[in-house]
Scaffold this active site. Sequence first.
Site, PDB file in Angstrom:
ATOM      1  N   ASP A  11       0.770  -1.324  -0.115  1.00 24.22           N
ATOM      2  CA  ASP A  11       0.046  -0.028  -0.123  1.00 24.22           C
ATOM      3  C   ASP A  11       1.078   1.220   0.098  1.00 24.22           C
ATOM      4  O   ASP A  11       1.627   1.452   0.898  1.00 24.22           O
ATOM      5  CB  ASP A  11      -0.844   0.008   1.195  1.00 24.22           C
ATOM      6  CG  ASP A  11      -2.018   1.108   1.034  1.00 24.22           C
ATOM      7  OD1 ASP A  11      -1.969   1.831   0.130  1.00 24.22           O
ATOM      8  OD2 ASP A  11      -2.685   1.292   2.201  1.00 24.22           O
ATOM      9  N   ASP A 105      -2.819   2.446  -6.197  1.00 27.15           N
ATOM     10  CA  ASP A 105      -1.696   2.515  -5.055  1.00 27.15           C
ATOM     11  C   ASP A 105      -1.568   1.295  -4.207  1.00 27.15           C
ATOM     12  O   ASP A 105      -0.857   1.427  -3.216  1.00 27.15           O
ATOM     13  CB  ASP A 105      -1.991   3.981  -4.343  1.00 27.15           C
ATOM     14  CG  ASP A 105      -3.356   3.810  -3.431  1.00 27.15           C
ATOM     15  OD1 ASP A 105      -4.416   3.104  -4.046  1.00 27.15           O
ATOM     16  OD2 ASP A 105      -3.522   4.642  -2.785  1.00 27.15           O
ATOM     17  N   GLU A 106      -2.220   0.355  -4.588  1.00 29.51           N
ATOM     18  CA  GLU A 106      -2.203  -0.987  -3.816  1.00 29.51           C
ATOM     19  C   GLU A 106      -2.316  -2.314  -4.596  1.00 29.51           C
ATOM     20  O   GLU A 106      -3.008  -2.194  -5.587  1.00 29.51           O
ATOM     21  CB  GLU A 106      -3.157  -0.941  -2.605  1.00 29.51           C
ATOM     22  CG  GLU A 106      -4.480  -0.871  -3.056  1.00 29.51           C
ATOM     23  CD  GLU A 106      -5.468  -0.855  -1.538  1.00 29.51           C
ATOM     24  OE1 GLU A 106      -5.183  -1.732  -0.821  1.00 29.51           O
ATOM     25  OE2 GLU A 106      -6.624  -0.234  -1.752  1.00 29.51           O
TER      26      GLU A 106
END
Length: 355
Positions: A11, A105-106
Amino acid sequence: MSAVRKIIHLDMDCFYAAVEMRERPELAGQPIAVGGGRPRGVVTTCNYEARAYGVRSAMPGFKARELCPHLVFLPVRFDLYREASARVREILLSYTPLVEPLSLDEAYLDVTALGRYAWDIAKEIRARIFETTRLTGSAGIAPNKMLAKIASDWRKPNGQFAITPDQIDAFMRGLPVRKVWGIGPKSAERFAAAGIHTCGDLQKIPLHELALRHGKWGEELYSLCRGRDDRDVVPNRIRKSLSNERTYAENLATLAACQNAMAELYDELMEELRTKASERPVRKAFIKIKFHDFTRITRECLCDRPDIDTFRRLLTQGFESSPRPVRLLGTGVRFADERHIEEEHDPQELLDFGV
């Protein structure tokens, strides 16, 4: 006996804001928010300096200004974030093809077959990401996806945390029920009112009673509160729809407030559609509304070229059917498969939408 799975959840730390801070070193140490700068705008994300003042994602911009008068608002720049995300994704795929992106983003990685300590792999990945992008990320390591995602939040920012198989029982007994996948703030409040604060408390309820109270979700909850999650890491998932949503720190009381908030969601959705699925034919547009009492409705229509007016009409239909304060809005599109491409539009659906 099958090998114990090794799952990493990566993350990136306040991703959009971090990219902006990298691009604008003069803002180092200042509280910044991405989005939320225009009238009735909403904060998309913010850096840790802003969070120290109580600013949070999905917070109305005016509220963020009240909490932090010197907050710097920056416009959303998806091109920058996609470029950074692609470089991170390239690093992840250099370790394993079993990468399941959740957003820009993860992502999850299944590194079971690599024959190395997952802790070392996660540490190496985070170092390579920083060296390549000057951005930091946090990692969770565990035998399943739920625990890995919980663990990635344990040492934020720029850290990592592992839950090994022999630690699961003790870890879960003390874990607040709010951390379990699918349990939101209101559900946690209801559990607390019943004297259930931790997963250990929840484990005391028999399976048949959980199923009686919560149906199929109760059966799943029985496993989740014990740290069991059999979901696979699935790369290249075939997307049937594309959507976004936002929960607002303060309820939206009027249709006008909802329309203003939805405009930002629509812009984000169209950008995601352009970059992630520009070749996929769209069949339907839809909106989602969750009211202050947690009841929810969706409205959708046949539409191959959704525009802002389409979503405005759907939102008006949904809101006026039961005018109440709104806590969450979502917009989305459903893609056509081969069968849908060949079939004609359902006249009744068009009639229901007022075409």
